[in-house]
Motif scaffolding. Structure first.
Motif, PDB file in Angstrom:
ATOM      1  N   TYR A  34      45.439   5.933  55.286  1.00 16.85           N
ATOM      2  CA  TYR A  34      45.684   7.007  54.328  1.00 16.85           C
ATOM      3  C   TYR A  34      46.184   6.442  52.993  1.00 16.85           C
ATOM      4  O   TYR A  34      45.729   6.847  51.909  1.00 16.85           O
ATOM      5  CB  TYR A  34      46.687   7.998  54.903  1.00 16.85           C
ATOM      6  CG  TYR A  34      46.993   9.170  53.994  1.00 16.85           C
ATOM      7  CD1 TYR A  34      46.023  10.117  53.703  1.00 16.85           C
ATOM      8  CD2 TYR A  34      48.255   9.314  53.416  1.00 16.85           C
ATOM      9  CE1 TYR A  34      46.289  11.189  52.869  1.00 16.85           C
ATOM     10  CE2 TYR A  34      48.536  10.384  52.579  1.00 16.85           C
ATOM     11  CZ  TYR A  34      47.542  11.314  52.306  1.00 16.85           C
ATOM     12  OH  TYR A  34      47.810  12.371  51.467  1.00 16.85           O
ATOM     13  N   MET A  35      47.106   5.491  53.067  1.00 19.19           N
ATOM     14  CA  MET A  35      47.626   4.892  51.843  1.00 19.19           C
ATOM     15  C   MET A  35      46.542   4.109  51.101  1.00 19.19           C
ATOM     16  O   MET A  35      46.523   4.078  49.869  1.00 19.19           O
ATOM     17  CB  MET A  35      48.800   3.976  52.179  1.00 19.19           C
ATOM     18  CG  MET A  35      50.016   4.705  52.755  1.00 19.19           C
ATOM     19  SD  MET A  35      50.612   6.058  51.696  1.00 19.19           S
ATOM     20  CE  MET A  35      51.172   5.139  50.257  1.00 19.19           C
ATOM     21  N   ASP A  40      41.071  18.379  44.890  1.00 16.55           N
ATOM     22  CA  ASP A  40      41.626  17.368  43.987  1.00 16.55           C
ATOM     23  C   ASP A  40      41.242  17.778  42.569  1.00 16.55           C
ATOM     24  O   ASP A  40      40.052  17.803  42.231  1.00 16.55           O
ATOM     25  CB  ASP A  40      41.038  16.001  44.343  1.00 16.55           C
ATOM     26  CG  ASP A  40      41.534  14.879  43.443  1.00 16.55           C
ATOM     27  OD1 ASP A  40      42.110  15.162  42.379  1.00 16.55           O
ATOM     28  OD2 ASP A  40      41.332  13.705  43.823  1.00 16.55           O
ATOM     29  N   ILE A  55      44.511   6.437  49.007  1.00 18.81           N
ATOM     30  CA  ILE A  55      45.215   6.759  47.755  1.00 18.81           C
ATOM     31  C   ILE A  55      45.049   5.634  46.746  1.00 18.81           C
ATOM     32  O   ILE A  55      44.863   5.865  45.543  1.00 18.81           O
ATOM     33  CB  ILE A  55      46.701   7.036  48.048  1.00 18.81           C
ATOM     34  CG1 ILE A  55      46.838   8.337  48.857  1.00 18.81           C
ATOM     35  CG2 ILE A  55      47.514   7.104  46.757  1.00 18.81           C
ATOM     36  CD1 ILE A  55      48.249   8.611  49.330  1.00 18.81           C
ATOM     37  N   HIS A  56      45.098   4.391  47.248  1.00 13.02           N
ATOM     38  CA  HIS A  56      44.878   3.252  46.346  1.00 13.02           C
ATOM     39  C   HIS A  56      43.463   3.291  45.763  1.00 13.02           C
ATOM     40  O   HIS A  56      43.271   3.067  44.564  1.00 13.02           O
ATOM     41  CB  HIS A  56      45.096   1.944  47.105  1.00 13.02           C
ATOM     42  CG  HIS A  56      44.503   0.746  46.408  1.00 13.02           C
ATOM     43  ND1 HIS A  56      45.053   0.208  45.270  1.00 13.02           N
ATOM     44  CD2 HIS A  56      43.381   0.005  46.686  1.00 13.02           C
ATOM     45  CE1 HIS A  56      44.308  -0.823  44.865  1.00 13.02           C
ATOM     46  NE2 HIS A  56      43.293  -0.959  45.714  1.00 13.02           N
ATOM     47  N   PRO A 116      43.064   7.124  43.321  1.00 14.99           N
ATOM     48  CA  PRO A 116      44.437   7.465  42.949  1.00 14.99           C
ATOM     49  C   PRO A 116      44.688   8.959  42.762  1.00 14.99           C
ATOM     50  O   PRO A 116      45.796   9.452  43.027  1.00 14.99           O
ATOM     51  CB  PRO A 116      44.643   6.708  41.632  1.00 14.99           C
ATOM     52  CG  PRO A 116      43.681   5.557  41.708  1.00 14.99           C
ATOM     53  CD  PRO A 116      42.490   6.096  42.432  1.00 14.99           C
ATOM     54  N   SER A 117      43.686   9.704  42.353  1.00 20.68           N
ATOM     55  CA  SER A 117      43.888  11.134  42.129  1.00 20.68           C
ATOM     56  C   SER A 117      44.188  11.887  43.421  1.00 20.68           C
ATOM     57  O   SER A 117      44.675  13.025  43.377  1.00 20.68           O
ATOM     58  CB  SER A 117      42.646  11.742  41.462  1.00 20.68           C
ATOM     59  OG  SER A 117      41.503  11.600  42.292  1.00 20.68           O
ATOM     60  N   SER A 118      43.937  11.277  44.555  1.00 21.68           N
ATOM     61  CA  SER A 118      44.188  11.948  45.832  1.00 21.68           C
ATOM     62  C   SER A 118      45.653  11.898  46.255  1.00 21.68           C
ATOM     63  O   SER A 118      46.037  12.561  47.221  1.00 21.68           O
ATOM     64  CB  SER A 118      43.322  11.308  46.934  1.00 21.68           C
ATOM     65  OG  SER A 118      43.749   9.974  47.198  1.00 21.68           O
ATOM     66  N   GLU A 119      46.480  11.148  45.523  1.00 17.02           N
ATOM     67  CA  GLU A 119      47.866  10.946  45.951  1.00 17.02           C
ATOM     68  C   GLU A 119      48.660  12.247  45.991  1.00 17.02           C
ATOM     69  O   GLU A 119      49.490  12.468  46.876  1.00 17.02           O
ATOM     70  CB  GLU A 119      48.554   9.946  45.023  1.00 17.02           C
ATOM     71  CG  GLU A 119      49.991   9.648  45.442  1.00 17.02           C
ATOM     72  CD  GLU A 119      50.622   8.535  44.633  1.00 17.02           C
ATOM     73  OE1 GLU A 119      51.722   8.092  45.009  1.00 17.02           O
ATOM     74  OE2 GLU A 119      50.012   8.106  43.615  1.00 17.02           O
ATOM     75  N   THR A 120      48.423  13.141  45.042  1.00 15.83           N
ATOM     76  CA  THR A 120      49.221  14.371  44.956  1.00 15.83           C
ATOM     77  C   THR A 120      48.556  15.565  45.626  1.00 15.83           C
ATOM     78  O   THR A 120      49.047  16.685  45.536  1.00 15.83           O
ATOM     79  CB  THR A 120      49.478  14.703  43.473  1.00 15.83           C
ATOM     80  OG1 THR A 120      48.219  14.870  42.799  1.00 15.83           O
ATOM     81  CG2 THR A 120      50.274  13.605  42.801  1.00 15.83           C
ATOM     82  N   THR A 125      41.521  17.162  52.706  1.00 16.67           N
ATOM     83  CA  THR A 125      42.556  17.456  51.720  1.00 16.67           C
ATOM     84  C   THR A 125      42.270  18.781  51.002  1.00 16.67           C
ATOM     85  O   THR A 125      41.159  19.325  51.046  1.00 16.67           O
ATOM     86  CB  THR A 125      42.650  16.342  50.661  1.00 16.67           C
ATOM     87  OG1 THR A 125      41.525  16.434  49.771  1.00 16.67           O
ATOM     88  CG2 THR A 125      42.687  14.973  51.300  1.00 16.67           C
TER      89      THR A 125
END
Length: 832
Positions: free
Chosen positions: A315-316, A246, A319-320, A323-327, A243
């Motif tokens: 991947y989802m 972050d 994110i769970h 959480p900061s990785s979602e965006t 990614t």
């Protein structure tokens, strides 16, 4: 360029460079490494570089442990920083069952001296606030590992190898191997760049090498064709994504250290930091095998297209968990080949049927295993044996029955199971059933639940067939699984009545000819039996440790029937044949036949076993044909059961009155029906391998691959009665010189009410770790857990109090006399 070397290593990835380095360090001063492209141009270049300790295998744990410690020394030796980030490894658990898995693993790690810590969810959150911990039940943390730069560690090992005299040649491809009788002639072709591809030139040389090691990464199918072998190592796609930075992680790192490698096993992924962002590596379902028949010449340091849909679930879940990785956007992606084998363990050791040819193939965790593989393989090559038993990694654990299709499908399954619970009672379903005895369908119809051994389907236990019984045969557990109750009843039936066991998977060889007797007398450590008698004996390694266990039946003056473990057919056959070839000039002609698939085997055992056989035996005097006078213990007789000719051996792995009934495989169904009809009159019960395993422990019968192996001598296994020190035999001098470093003993264990040991647990005497279990289970005779173990000789004394580490607790145990059930062997000799 050199053309004569002691050892030629083919393959310049992390594994190959480590082998070259360690051969030189072990004293071989003429080693060459050959790489067809550039060092690290295979899977090494796109590996994530993780160094996970987690492994249920004793041997593999030692290999990983060595690697992690060794990599930390490379910079001091070579001046090159291997890029080792010792950030630790945090393996999280969402369920209690996952924590059970970690605790079973942890006691194995403890036997190897691997450090670990337990963390509660609150402790994880306190240390790493970016991680969601609400749905976790805990974690195991390894503080001493982390991740490393694969290219850097490979180059450091390469430099270390050069410093020790190793020659490394790039852009040379091994194209042919020819064994001359005392060395290999390896035809090598110079590779050149052409249009972005790497192609062979007209320039060739022949390298004369006493030993060859193949560490060919993604190319084992090409290697297999060149050597005329089957190598079940085939790559599977593995993808990971990187990614963008972050912001929350960047802010955290201003005042804090790096996160450990995070593993959410229940979500099937690992995550680690990478330049302010995250690397996500999933082990998803449906990752395909690639290059089943060889890597295309056009494929170099290349990748496959990313398949994001295939890893969407993983991947989802990242994110769970973070959480900061979602965006955060995606910066890079990798989808490259990583080699697997059907059981996930690499293939390390001598190639079947070949001399001085060594394989190091099929590394799914190649960076983790590279250092230790080089170290222990060098021991095998230079000293004859390694400090640990490497049999579980031996290439010959797969026989000639293995096909490309089997390897590809099982390797896909192994990849998918990286993070699926590693139940020790699991039976993975891919490619099954494949090897079945004729009686398979009859057993299945009667409720047999099968395991597989060397591809063979073998009943583990018999359970209910009716779906209304609400019994889930697939329910696995790290404690007592659903099958446990059925195994208990089967074990009781053998002790109290009669049980029938399918042992068709046994390995069977016929050894005969003018040189057979002298050869086997040298090859094994016990006295040879007289004609019509049997003996238990061992073939030793040159270091005096146990290479193979045999039951030897002497059929005639120079003809023998050898029975050994079903899981090791190719392993045993290769060693037997090579030893006979070595001694043919000394002892004369020896003929060896692998007759495993020609003979089926049923074992009938229990106080009523003779009564069952009397119903169907054909003899002028059926009442006495099975009695002690005509058929004593430890003898072999040809008898007729109905219309089936049977080679009956009066021996029982359960320690009860019993016989092994070796029969022509084509008559198996007929014999089964005869036995079932006769047995019905005596309440005979069908018995599986799990109950048999418990029963043999009550008799302290050692099992090959557990108590018996290449890291202990027969004397250390406490089997002096099967060693004839008055004769000369292979490995005798080394065995005697080794002495007794540790000793095998039997333990009765006051364990938890809902669990038994699996045979990999650490043992303590007071606060000191003193050994490990090698077998474990439940004893119906004593109503408690039982196990076999290796401890210091002074502790292997009946009455010694020890503790067994199970589920992170110490449970009391006592060393008991050998064969605690029927120590005088009275029931096994009973007349009738």
């Amino acid at each position: 360029m050199k053309t004569h070397v002691k050892a030629l290593v083919v393959g310049g990835g992390a594994v190959g460079t480590s082998i070259a380095y360690h051969l030189a360090r072990a004293g071989w001063d003429d080693v060459m490494l050959l790489e067809r492209d550039e060092l690290t141009s295979g899977s090494t270049w796109h590996a994530a570089g993780l160094l996970p300790y987690f492994n249920m295998s004793y041997a593999t744990t030692h290999i990983h442990d060595y690697s992690i410690k060794y990599y930390k020394t490379l910079e001091e030796e070579t001046g090159l920083n291997a890029g080792f980030s010792v950030v630790g490894n945090l393996r999280m658990a969402q369920t209690r069952e996952r924590m059970d898995e970690y605790m079973v693993y942890a006691t194995t790690a403890e036997t190897c001296g691997v450090p670990y810590e337990w963390l509660k969810p609150s402790q994880i959150k306190e240390r790493y606030p970016l991680v969601t911990c609400d749905d976790l039940v805990g974690a195991i943390y390894h503080p001493t590992d982390g991740y490393i730069n694969p290219a850097d560690v490979t180059m450091a090992m390469a430099k270390g190898a050069r410093q020790r005299g190793v020659t490394i040649e790039r852009k040379w491809q091994a194209d042919a191997f020819h064994w001359t009788g005392d060395h290999w002639d390896v035809t090598c072709t110079k590779m050149v760049e052409k249009g972005g591809n790497l192609v062979p030139s007209d320039e060739q040389i022949i390298i004369h090498a006493e030993h060859v090691v193949t560490a060919t990464g993604n190319h084992p199918q090409r290697t297999a064709k060149l050597l005329g072998l089957k190598i079940p190592a085939i790559p599977v796609e593995h993808q990971f994504i990187v990614t963008e930075p972050d912001p929350a992680l960047v802010e955290w790192r201003k005042e804090n250290g790096e996160h450990p490698v995070l593993r959410d096993a229940d979500a099937k992924w690992y995550v680690r930091e990478e330049r302010g962002g995250w690397i996500l590596g999933p082990y998803e379902r449906n990752a395909p095998a690639r290059f089943e028949y060889g890597v295309p010449d056009s494929f170099r340091a290349d990748l496959f297209p990313l398949d994001l849909e295939r890893i969407e679930e993983e991947y989802m879940s990242m994110i769970h968990r973070i959480p900061s990785s979602e965006t955060v956007g995606l910066k890079d992606d990798f989808n490259g080949p990583i080699c697997y084998t059907p059981d996930g363990n690499p293939l390390v050791g001598p190639a079947p049927g070949l001399r001085n040819m060594w394989l190091a193939e099929g590394f799914s965790f190649g960076i983790t295993a590279a250092g230790g593989t080089g170290y222990y393989l060098a021991q095998l090559m230079v000293e004859g044996e390694a400090a640990i038993d490497m049999a579980s990694l031996d290439p010959k654990r797969y026989g000639s029955w293995m096909t490309t299709e089997y390897a590809a499908r099982k390797n896909e399954e192994a990849y998918e199971h990286v993070y699926i619970l590693h139940h020790l009672d699991e039976e993975r379903p891919a490619c099954r059933p494949l090897r079945t005895a004729p009686v398979y369908d009859r057993q299945k119809a009667l409720g047999a639940q099968f395991g597989h051994v060397n591809g063979w389907e073998r009943p583990n236990y018999y359970g209910p067939l009716d779906a209304d019984d609400n019994f889930d045969h697939d329910a696995r557990s790290f404690r007592r699984g659903g099958w446990w109750q059925y195994a208990v009843e089967e074990a009781k039936a053998v002790r109290e009545g009669v049980g029938l066991i399918d042992a068709t998977a046994f390995t069977k060889h016929v050894v005969k000819g003018p040189g057979a007797t002298e050869f086997l007398d040298w090859f094994t450590c016990n006295k040879l039996p007289k004609v019509g008698r049997i003996n238990l004996t061992y073939a030793l390694t040159s270091n005096g440790t146990t290479r193979t266990e045999y039951t030897i039946v002497r059929l005639a003056e120079h003809e023998y029937y050898l029975v050994s473990a079903g899981a090791w057919t190719a392993y045993d056959s290769d060693y037997l044949r090579k030893a006979a070839e070595d001694k043919a000039g000394e002892f004369g002609y020896i003929e060896i036949q692998d007759v495993t698939t020609q003979w089926g085997v049923f074992a009938i055992a229990g106080p009523k076993s003779r009564d069952v056989l009397k119903e169907i035996v054909k003899d002028a005097d059926p009442a006495t044909v099975l009695g002690n006078k005509r058929f004593p213990w430890l003898t072999c007789r040809d008898i007729e059961l109905g219309m089936c000719p049977v080679r009956a051996i009066r021996v029982a792995y359960t320690g009860e009155l019993g016989w092994e009934l070796h029969h022509p495989i084509e008559m198996q169904n007929y014999l089964w029906d005869q036995l079932m009809a006769a047995g019905a009159k005596h309440d005979m019960k069908l018995v599986g391998a799990r109950a048999q395993n418990w029963l043999r422990q009550e008799k302290s019968y050692r099992a090959f691959g557990n108590e018996l192996g290449r890291d202990a001598t027969p004397l250390e296994a406490d089997l002096p009665r099967f060693v004839d020190l008055d004769k000369d035999f292979n490995g005798k001098e080394a065995m005697v010189a080794t002495g007794v470093r540790s000793k095998c003993c039997t333990l009765l264990i006051n364990g938890p009410e809902d669990a038994d040991p699996w045979g990999r647990e650490a043992l303590y005497h007071g606060e000191t770790r003193v050994g490990r279990l090698t077998s474990g289970g439940y004893s119906v005779a004593f109503g408690k857990s039982i196990g076999l173990a290796y401890v210091k000789p002074e502790l292997a004394v009946p009455g010694t109090k020890l503790q067994v580490k199970m589920f992170d607790q110490l449970w009391t145990a006592e060393v008991v006399e050998d064969s605690p059930y029927d120590p005088k062997n009275e029931v096994i000799r009973i007349d009738g």
